[in-house]
Design a protein around this motif. Structure first.
Motif, PDB file in Angstrom:
ATOM      1  N   LEU A 288       0.845  -1.165   0.058  1.00 20.67           N
ATOM      2  CA  LEU A 288       0.003   0.100   0.028  1.00 20.67           C
ATOM      3  C   LEU A 288       0.960   1.261  -0.035  1.00 20.67           C
TER       4      LEU A 288
ATOM      5  N   LEU B  89       1.396   4.433  -2.688  1.00 23.67           N
ATOM      6  CA  LEU B  89       1.167   5.788  -2.404  1.00 23.67           C
ATOM      7  C   LEU B  89       2.427   6.529  -2.737  1.00 23.67           C
TER       8      LEU B  89
ATOM      9  N   LEU C 262       1.921   7.086  -6.558  1.00 26.14           N
ATOM     10  CA  LEU C 262       1.185   8.113  -6.807  1.00 26.14           C
ATOM     11  C   LEU C 262       1.452   9.420  -6.477  1.00 26.14           C
ATOM     12  N   THR C 263       2.235   9.628  -5.454  1.00 25.43           N
ATOM     13  CA  THR C 263       2.639  11.033  -5.037  1.00 25.43           C
ATOM     14  C   THR C 263       3.806  11.660  -5.563  1.00 25.43           C
TER      15      THR C 263
ATOM     16  N   GLY D  46       6.575  13.069  -8.128  1.00 24.82           N
ATOM     17  CA  GLY D  46       6.625  13.648  -9.424  1.00 24.82           C
ATOM     18  C   GLY D  46       5.318  13.561  -9.946  1.00 24.82           C
ATOM     19  N   LYS D  47       5.208  13.116 -11.303  1.00 23.90           N
ATOM     20  CA  LYS D  47       4.054  13.241 -12.198  1.00 23.90           C
ATOM     21  C   LYS D  47       3.242  11.762 -11.897  1.00 23.90           C
ATOM     22  N   GLY D  48       3.498  11.041 -11.104  1.00 25.76           N
ATOM     23  CA  GLY D  48       2.948   9.794 -10.605  1.00 25.76           C
ATOM     24  C   GLY D  48       3.356   8.684 -11.827  1.00 25.76           C
TER      25      GLY D  48
ATOM     26  N   SER E 266       1.180   5.664 -12.925  1.00 24.49           N
ATOM     27  CA  SER E 266      -0.049   4.866 -12.943  1.00 24.49           C
ATOM     28  C   SER E 266       0.065   3.582 -12.885  1.00 24.49           C
ATOM     29  N   LYS E 267       0.961   3.114 -13.852  1.00 21.85           N
ATOM     30  CA  LYS E 267       1.286   1.518 -13.958  1.00 21.85           C
ATOM     31  C   LYS E 267       1.577   0.834 -12.611  1.00 21.85           C
TER      32      LYS E 267
ATOM     33  N   VAL F 282       1.135   2.129  -9.578  1.00 22.26           N
ATOM     34  CA  VAL F 282       0.330   2.252  -8.810  1.00 22.26           C
ATOM     35  C   VAL F 282      -0.860   1.308  -8.792  1.00 22.26           C
ATOM     36  N   ALA F 283      -1.302   1.083  -9.875  1.00 23.61           N
ATOM     37  CA  ALA F 283      -2.056  -0.425 -10.338  1.00 23.61           C
ATOM     38  C   ALA F 283      -1.607  -1.639  -9.720  1.00 23.61           C
TER      39      ALA F 283
ATOM     40  N   LEU G  51      -1.437  -1.895  -5.972  1.00 21.48           N
ATOM     41  CA  LEU G  51      -2.783  -1.972  -5.345  1.00 21.48           C
ATOM     42  C   LEU G  51      -3.028  -3.373  -5.690  1.00 21.48           C
ATOM     43  N   THR G  52      -3.053  -3.899  -6.583  1.00 26.17           N
ATOM     44  CA  THR G  52      -3.242  -5.390  -7.158  1.00 26.17           C
ATOM     45  C   THR G  52      -2.481  -6.520  -6.119  1.00 26.17           C
TER      46      THR G  52
END
Lengths: 293, 66
Positions: B17, B21, B24-25, B27-29, B31-32, B34-35, B38-39
């Motif tokens: 987790l 985070l 996610l937080t 620079g620009k984040g 996305s890949k 993060v997903a 979380l999986t």
């Protein structure tokens, strides 16, 4: 929240001018707290003033977030604004973690220190001698004074286990929705996002059922000594977070239905999805340490 | 032993987790990532829940009020 910084995005850091929401928020908070103070002083209008304050606060949240969504969709945010949103998310989560650390800390202190001391463990044997009672330090307990009378705890293998399964399932559905958004599968995104917040609302309903059960059949109340005064705040604040998370998911769902977010830029979705995972993990922690160990 | 296993599982969940985070937080984040984190988080949580059920069935742990 921040939308995709695009080639048409502003080069300047967007700052709104003439926004009414900060002053509306200030008035709402003043009215809420003022109403609460009146209530505590037995002024008849207190609850009404406080309710009006909370209603105004809700208006502020809806209005302010609505403005931010319109600004985001209007491509007014650049990368710097995007970073600000991400930083904001980080500090928000930090404050949330500290909030729960406080409550879990109280539970830990009671279980590991104060209750064993009252039972005469360690160097606190004198405490027991002076008290002169036969209190045994076992958890769960409502303390040597048997505050609130005899009680029973909620068995883990009833509603708590069902609720855990429901939240875990909602974790799966939000993850499927997340991957669907990234893959550009909007239909799947909308279905699984809806499933997530519906599971969340069912969780809250079952939690309320559990409280009624505790009060009516187990004599377990907020006033049931140290057990009641740690069990209810922990589970209730968590339930409040689930409620807030589910409402946020509903907002995101409506945004998805309107076609907001792209497979590569969807920070608002990610922020709320992460928050949902966080709430899920807090429950797991709660389930293990409050109901089991 | 069972308690240690539960704590280790929980620690792994918190780490995944936290990793999400972080991605996610910063620079620009990302996305890949993060997903993906979380999986992993969800998979580990289900595993821990199953472990609790199995440990209870085998009598290794007993919940309060049982």
């Amino acid at each position: 929240m921040a939308h995709a910084p695009t080639s048409t995005a502003s080069e300047k850091y967007y700052v709104p001018h003439g926004s009414p929401w900060p002053i509306v928020g200030s008035i709402a908070l003043f009215t809420t707290v003022g109403g609460g103070a009146l209530w505590l002083n037995h002024v008849h209008a207190g609850p009404w003033v406080m309710t009006a304050g909370l209603a105004l606060l809700a208006v502020m949240f809806i209005g302010w977030f609505g403005t931010v969504i319109r600004e985001s969709e209007g491509r007014l945010y650049n990368e710097a604004v995007d970073r600000s949103f991400r930083m904001g998310m980080m500090w928000f989560i930090f404050s949330e973690v500290m909030f729960f650390v406080g409550f879990f800390g109280a539970l830990l202190y009671a279980r590991q220190f104060s209750v064993p001391w009252l039972g005469g463990e360690g160097t606190k044997l004198l405490t027991k001698v002076i008290r002169g009672d036969d209190f045994e330090a076992v958890w769960p307990t409502n303390g040597p004074g048997n505050i609130g009378g005899d009680f029973e705890v909620i068995p883990a293998f009833g509603l708590p286990a069902i609720n855990t399964a429901l939240l875990l399932l909602s974790g799966v559905t939000i993850t499927i929705a997340h991957h669907a958004l990234r893959a550009g599968n909007r239909r799947m995104l909308n279905i699984f996002l809806a499933a997530t917040f519906l599971l969340g609302f069912v969780f809250v309903y079952l939690q309320a059922t559990e409280y009624i059960e505790a009060y009516t059949h187990h004599n377990l109340k907020l006033s049931t000594g140290i057990y009641g005064s740690t069990f209810f705040p922990l589970t209730a604040f968590h339930g409040f977070h689930v409620t807030m998370g589910a409402i946020m998911l509903v907002v995101i769902w409506f945004r998805c239905l309107k076609g907001h977010f792209t497979p590569t830029h969807h920070f608002a979705f990610e922020g709320v999805a992460w928050y949902w995972h966080f709430v899920d993990v807090v429950w797991l922690f709660l389930f293990i340490f409050v109901y089991w160990l | 032993m069972t308690r240690l296993l539960i704590l280790a599982g929980f620690l792994a969940i918190v780490l995944s987790l936290g990793s999400a985070l972080f991605h996610l937080t910063r620079g620009k984040g990302d996305s890949k990532k993060v997903a993906r984190a979380l999986t992993i988080r969800v998979a580990l949580s289900i595993l821990l829940f199953v472990l609790l059920l199995v440990a209870w069935q085998l009598g290794w742990i007993q919940p309060h009020g049982s």
